[in-house]
Design a protein around this motif. Structure first.
Motif, mmCIF file in Angstrom:
data_model
loop_
_atom_site.group_PDB
_atom_site.id
_atom_site.type_symbol
_atom_site.label_atom_id
_atom_site.label_comp_id
_atom_site.label_asym_id
_atom_site.label_seq_id
_atom_site.Cartn_x
_atom_site.Cartn_y
_atom_site.Cartn_z
ATOM 1 N N SER A 60 23.154 82.026 -82.177
ATOM 2 C CA SER A 60 23.346 82.561 -83.531
ATOM 3 C C SER A 60 24.727 82.227 -84.057
ATOM 4 N N LEU A 61 25.740 82.217 -83.134
ATOM 5 C CA LEU A 61 27.089 81.865 -83.568
ATOM 6 C C LEU A 61 27.154 80.406 -84.015
ATOM 7 N N ASP A 62 26.482 79.530 -83.248
ATOM 8 C CA ASP A 62 26.474 78.110 -83.643
ATOM 9 C C ASP A 62 25.810 77.925 -85.004
ATOM 10 N N VAL A 101 28.537 77.780 -92.257
ATOM 11 C CA VAL A 101 29.870 77.776 -92.875
ATOM 12 C C VAL A 101 30.319 76.339 -93.132
ATOM 13 N N GLU A 102 30.056 75.455 -92.166
ATOM 14 C CA GLU A 102 30.423 74.056 -92.369
ATOM 15 C C GLU A 102 29.657 73.444 -93.542
ATOM 16 N N PRO A 151 34.313 83.243 -77.004
ATOM 17 C CA PRO A 151 34.559 83.738 -75.637
ATOM 18 C C PRO A 151 34.199 85.204 -75.448
ATOM 19 N N TYR A 152 34.108 85.941 -76.518
ATOM 20 C CA TYR A 152 33.873 87.379 -76.411
ATOM 21 C C TYR A 152 32.417 87.768 -76.649
ATOM 22 N N LEU A 153 31.575 86.797 -76.903
ATOM 23 C CA LEU A 153 30.178 87.104 -77.185
ATOM 24 C C LEU A 153 29.321 86.865 -75.956
ATOM 25 N N ASP A 154 28.235 87.591 -75.936
ATOM 26 C CA ASP A 154 27.255 87.381 -74.881
ATOM 27 C C ASP A 154 26.668 85.982 -75.011
ATOM 28 N N THR A 155 26.292 85.415 -73.867
ATOM 29 C CA THR A 155 25.755 84.049 -73.874
ATOM 30 C C THR A 155 24.542 83.934 -74.779
ATOM 31 N N GLN A 156 23.730 84.945 -74.864
ATOM 32 C CA GLN A 156 22.523 84.889 -75.684
ATOM 33 C C GLN A 156 22.854 84.840 -77.183
ATOM 34 N N ALA A 157 24.070 85.247 -77.554
ATOM 35 C CA ALA A 157 24.453 85.238 -78.967
ATOM 36 C C ALA A 157 25.104 83.937 -79.384
ATOM 37 N N THR A 186 37.491 77.890 -94.430
ATOM 38 C CA THR A 186 38.103 77.317 -93.224
ATOM 39 C C THR A 186 38.529 78.426 -92.258
ATOM 40 N N ALA A 187 39.133 79.488 -92.829
ATOM 41 C CA ALA A 187 39.550 80.615 -91.985
ATOM 42 C C ALA A 187 38.347 81.297 -91.357
ATOM 43 N N LEU A 188 37.271 81.441 -92.111
ATOM 44 C CA LEU A 188 36.062 82.079 -91.578
ATOM 45 C C LEU A 188 35.485 81.262 -90.431
ATOM 46 N N ARG A 189 35.467 79.926 -90.550
ATOM 47 C CA ARG A 189 34.937 79.092 -89.461
ATOM 48 C C ARG A 189 35.792 79.243 -88.207
ATOM 49 N N LEU A 190 37.097 79.280 -88.376
ATOM 50 C CA LEU A 190 37.974 79.439 -87.212
ATOM 51 C C LEU A 190 37.773 80.788 -86.547
ATOM 52 N N ARG A 191 37.610 81.849 -87.371
ATOM 53 C CA ARG A 191 37.390 83.174 -86.793
ATOM 54 C C ARG A 191 36.075 83.222 -86.019
ATOM 55 N N LEU A 192 35.040 82.593 -86.575
ATOM 56 C CA LEU A 192 33.751 82.573 -85.879
ATOM 57 C C LEU A 192 33.865 81.826 -84.553
ATOM 58 N N GLU A 193 34.574 80.722 -84.563
ATOM 59 C CA GLU A 193 34.733 79.974 -83.318
ATOM 60 C C GLU A 193 35.549 80.764 -82.294
#
Length: 480
Positions: A277-279, A285-286, A268-274, A257-264
């Motif tokens: 991959s974040l999703d 994780v889900e 805001p700090y990632l490039d739009t192209q990334a 749960t903590a890892l999913r929150l950190r990824l989310e």
């Protein structure tokens, strides 16, 4: 096994008794018959000699006295005829004096050969008899013929009494052998009964100590001890496995749960192209979280021993169909309920909801837009043994037969699977169904797709219309 050991001991004893008593009985009967024949033949010959001597002297009164004494002593019937075969004396007075008996086989044989004739036959009104016909003769002439008819009632009574005695002895021996064999069989099978109790306790997960194996053969005692040690090790391994699955799932749930929150929070700090991959990372994780949730559910099912209760299948199906309809409508999939009312079935608490939710979730993942998921109910009377059925039918790609055989394996997913399933939904459905003494299987749907069939024991009524409790229900089902 006790019964089989007892039957084997009794069978061997019975064969030995038959092998001893039957020849002994026949030997005794043959000896009694031979002794009887010899004695009565000798007595008839002596009587014939005495009568020949009396008739030769013309002592007719003495002749009648000899016959009367002989009849009184032996209990026989005696007929005396002269040298021409005509009756002189009949102790039973049933044949008139002067009657010619020379045509009778025994009399004719004695007159012709001067030898004793013996026959056994059924005489009218006198029962089974043994007849001795003897000549009263000197070296040159025959003075008389004596026919003695001995009743065989006493002889047969003695023989029957001997057979009865042998039979009673055999029954007594069998009774003693039964008592001894029963005690011996209980002694021999004592370790096996201890093993049976230990096996049942192991199956229920409540084996707490080594079974008592003080009695019985040493080989079986050693087997019982070895089994007990093996059972304790196996139970320990199973408990360790369950504890690991439960604890690992609990320990993984929080960091996931903590890892999913950190990824989310990274978004805001990632490039739009990334962002893509974040999703994908968040989705993985889900999925891992759902897998952990499934493992927790399986661990709870394995560690709990819930008692099945009555549940209204029709109400649960209607409720879950209504709950899932809105979510299915977003995917342009319709949920349809068909079939007559089934009534109550046996299931552990909240199991029906979880079973239907998992099957609807799987069906919705593979259902193309514009298709229908059908919840079809079938009453119990169409099966033997009677089992109520719930069919969850989708119009998706379906499964091949090898895939359907492996679908209940944990973490298994089809090779061409494109959805985010964890491979634990169907194992959970199977575990929940079996906990309520039911079963689940997968079939190919008639129009394509998959037909998931859930069979449950009906909490119905007996043949007289009386409600069945759980114990009566299981007994009624097992009768089929």
């Amino acid at each position: 096994m006790t019964r089989r050991l007892l039957l084997s001991y009794l069978s061997i004893t019975l064969l030995v008794l038959l092998g001893l008593e039957v020849p002994l009985g026949h030997f005794y009967a043959s000896g009694e018959v031979s002794r009887f024949v010899g004695d009565q033949r000798h007595a008839a010959e002596i009587l014939a000699g005495n009568l020949e001597y009396s008739l030769e002297r013309g002592a007719h009164d003495e002749t009648h006295d000899l016959v009367a004494d002989f009849v009184r002593t032996t209990g026989s019937r005696t007929v005396v005829a002269d040298s021409a075969g005509k009756v002189l004396i009949d102790s039973a007075q049933s044949v008139a004096a002067g009657t010619d008996l020379s045509a009778d086989d025994d009399v004719a044989t004695v007159l012709r050969t001067r030898t004793v004739s013996t026959t056994r036959g059924q005489q009218p009104g006198s029962g089974d008899t043994f007849t001795v016909t003897a000549p009263g003769s000197t070296s040159t002439d025959i003075h008389c013929v004596v026919r003695v008819l001995y009743p065989l009632d006493a002889l047969e009574s003695r023989i029957h009494g001997t057979w009865m005695t042998l039979a009673l002895i055999g029954l007594g021996v069998l009774l003693v052998v039964t008592i001894v064999a029963l005690a011996l069989a209980h002694w021999v099978t004592r370790p096996l009964r201890a093993l049976e109790r230990a096996t049942a306790a192991l199956a229920d997960g409540r084996l707490t100590g080594l079974p008592a194996v003080a009695g019985g053969p040493p080989e079986l005692r050693r087997l019982a001890v070895t089994f007990s040690i093996t059972a304790h090790r196996l139970q320990h391994l199973l408990q360790a496995h369950r504890s690991f699955a439960s604890e690992a799932s609990h320990q993984l749930k929080t960091p996931l749960t903590a890892l999913r929150l950190r990824l989310e929070n990274f978004e805001p700090y990632l490039d739009t192209q990334a962002h893509g991959s974040l999703d994908e990372a968040v989705e993985e994780v889900e999925r891992l979280g759902r897998m952990v949730h499934g493992l927790l559910a399986l661990a709870r099912l394995e560690n709990s021993a819930s008692t099945p209760e009555r549940a209204d299948l029709d109400a649960v199906v209607a409720d879950r169909a209504l709950t899932w309809s809105a979510f299915a409508a977003e995917h342009r999939v319709e949920i349809l309920v068909t079939g007559p009312d089934v009534g109550e079935v046996w299931a552990i608490p909240d199991a029906l909801e979880q079973i239907i939710d998992n099957l609807l979730s799987n069906a919705l993942r593979v259902s193309p837009p514009g298709t229908t998921i059908t919840l079809a109910k079938a009453p119990a009377h169409v099966h033997r043994p009677p089992m109520a059925e719930l069919h969850v039918i989708d119009e998706g790609p379906g499964m091949t037969e090898p895939e359907r055989e492996r679908a209940f394996d944990r973490f298994w997913r089809a090779a061409d699977s494109y959805h985010e399933g964890t491979g634990l939904g169907l194992p959970i459905v199977q575990q929940l169904t079996r906990a309520g003494a039911g079963e689940v299987l997968l079939r190919q749907a008639p129009g394509g797709g998959l037909d998931a069939v859930v069979r449950l024991q009906p909490a119905g009524r007996d043949t007289n219309g009386a409600p069945l409790d759980q114990t009566s229900q299981r007994a009624w089902v097992s009768a089929f």
